[in-house]
Design a protein around this motif. Structure first.
Motif, PDB file in Angstrom:
ATOM      1  N   ILE A 183       0.836  -1.204   0.000  1.00 11.14           N
ATOM      2  CA  ILE A 183       0.000   0.000   0.000  1.00 11.14           C
ATOM      3  C   ILE A 183       0.871   1.254   0.000  1.00 11.14           C
ATOM      4  N   MET A 184       1.899   1.277   0.854  1.00 12.31           N
ATOM      5  CA  MET A 184       2.755   2.457   0.946  1.00 12.31           C
ATOM      6  C   MET A 184       3.539   2.681  -0.352  1.00 12.31           C
ATOM      7  N   MET A 185       4.024   1.591  -0.964  1.00  9.49           N
ATOM      8  CA  MET A 185       4.754   1.742  -2.226  1.00  9.49           C
ATOM      9  C   MET A 185       3.825   2.205  -3.333  1.00  9.49           C
ATOM     10  N   SER A 186       2.598   1.711  -3.334  1.00  6.31           N
ATOM     11  CA  SER A 186       1.626   2.149  -4.343  1.00  6.31           C
ATOM     12  C   SER A 186       1.320   3.629  -4.197  1.00  6.31           C
ATOM     13  N   MET A 187       1.158   4.081  -2.960  1.00  3.87           N
ATOM     14  CA  MET A 187       0.907   5.503  -2.730  1.00  3.87           C
ATOM     15  C   MET A 187       2.108   6.339  -3.184  1.00  3.87           C
ATOM     16  N   SER A 188       3.305   5.840  -2.927  1.00  6.56           N
ATOM     17  CA  SER A 188       4.510   6.554  -3.367  1.00  6.56           C
ATOM     18  C   SER A 188       4.577   6.637  -4.884  1.00  6.56           C
ATOM     19  N   PHE A 223       9.978   5.958 -14.639  1.00  4.22           N
ATOM     20  CA  PHE A 223      10.049   4.555 -15.054  1.00  4.22           C
ATOM     21  C   PHE A 223      11.074   3.777 -14.233  1.00  4.22           C
ATOM     22  N   ALA A 224      12.231   4.386 -13.986  1.00  9.67           N
ATOM     23  CA  ALA A 224      13.288   3.703 -13.233  1.00  9.67           C
ATOM     24  C   ALA A 224      12.830   3.375 -11.810  1.00  9.67           C
ATOM     25  N   LEU A 225      12.232   4.348 -11.137  1.00  8.13           N
ATOM     26  CA  LEU A 225      11.775   4.116  -9.772  1.00  8.13           C
ATOM     27  C   LEU A 225      10.603   3.141  -9.724  1.00  8.13           C
ATOM     28  N   THR A 226       9.756   3.175 -10.732  1.00  9.44           N
ATOM     29  CA  THR A 226       8.664   2.207 -10.802  1.00  9.44           C
ATOM     30  C   THR A 226       9.230   0.797 -10.931  1.00  9.44           C
ATOM     31  N   LEU A 227      10.248   0.632 -11.749  1.00  7.61           N
ATOM     32  CA  LEU A 227      10.881  -0.672 -11.919  1.00  7.61           C
ATOM     33  C   LEU A 227      11.531  -1.148 -10.622  1.00  7.61           C
ATOM     34  N   VAL A 228      12.203  -0.248  -9.929  1.00  7.99           N
ATOM     35  CA  VAL A 228      12.838  -0.608  -8.660  1.00  7.99           C
ATOM     36  C   VAL A 228      11.783  -1.038  -7.637  1.00  7.99           C
ATOM     37  N   LEU A 229      10.731  -0.257  -7.486  1.00  7.11           N
ATOM     38  CA  LEU A 229       9.701  -0.601  -6.504  1.00  7.11           C
ATOM     39  C   LEU A 229       8.973  -1.884  -6.884  1.00  7.11           C
TER      40      LEU A 229
END
Length: 109
Positions: free
Chosen positions: A66-71, A86-92
């Motif tokens: 939930i917290m990562m989705s909100m981020s 895109f890079a941070l989405t891939l990392v998360l």
């Protein structure tokens, strides 16, 4: 620990990483604290399960998701460069995949 606490109020400064490092260092240098944490009625079982099995409770997985989705939502609403989005989405997404592949143990173990 102080840097981790500063991360609570300063954007861009990580909190969890510094608090985990402080806990690890304290456990190595302060055996009484480590014993107290391992035998704590609330946190002890989770810490022991992580050490022995690499297990993460489902509640922690759901909360982290939930917290990562909100981020990610805030990230994609920001004006940050598309490359970083895109890079941070891939990392998360990689972290979430790793987290959900960790075993879960019942609270009685």
């Amino acid at each position: 620990m102080g840097v981790g606490l500063l991360g609570v109020v300063l954007p861009g400064l990580p909190t969890v990483v510094f608090l985990l490092m402080a806990a690890w260092c304290a456990g190595k240098g302060w055996p009484a604290l480590e014993d107290w944490l391992l035998n704590h009625p609330h946190w002890g079982l989770s810490i022991r399960n992580w050490r022995v099995y690499g297990a993460v409770p489902r509640k922690a997985k759901v909360l982290a998701s939930i917290m990562m989705s909100m981020s990610l939502i805030l990230l994609w609403l920001s004006a940050i460069h598309l490359y970083w989005q895109f890079a941070l989405t891939l990392v998360l997404a990689s972290v979430l995949l790793w987290l959900w592949l960790r075993p879960e143990l019942s609270q009685e173990n």
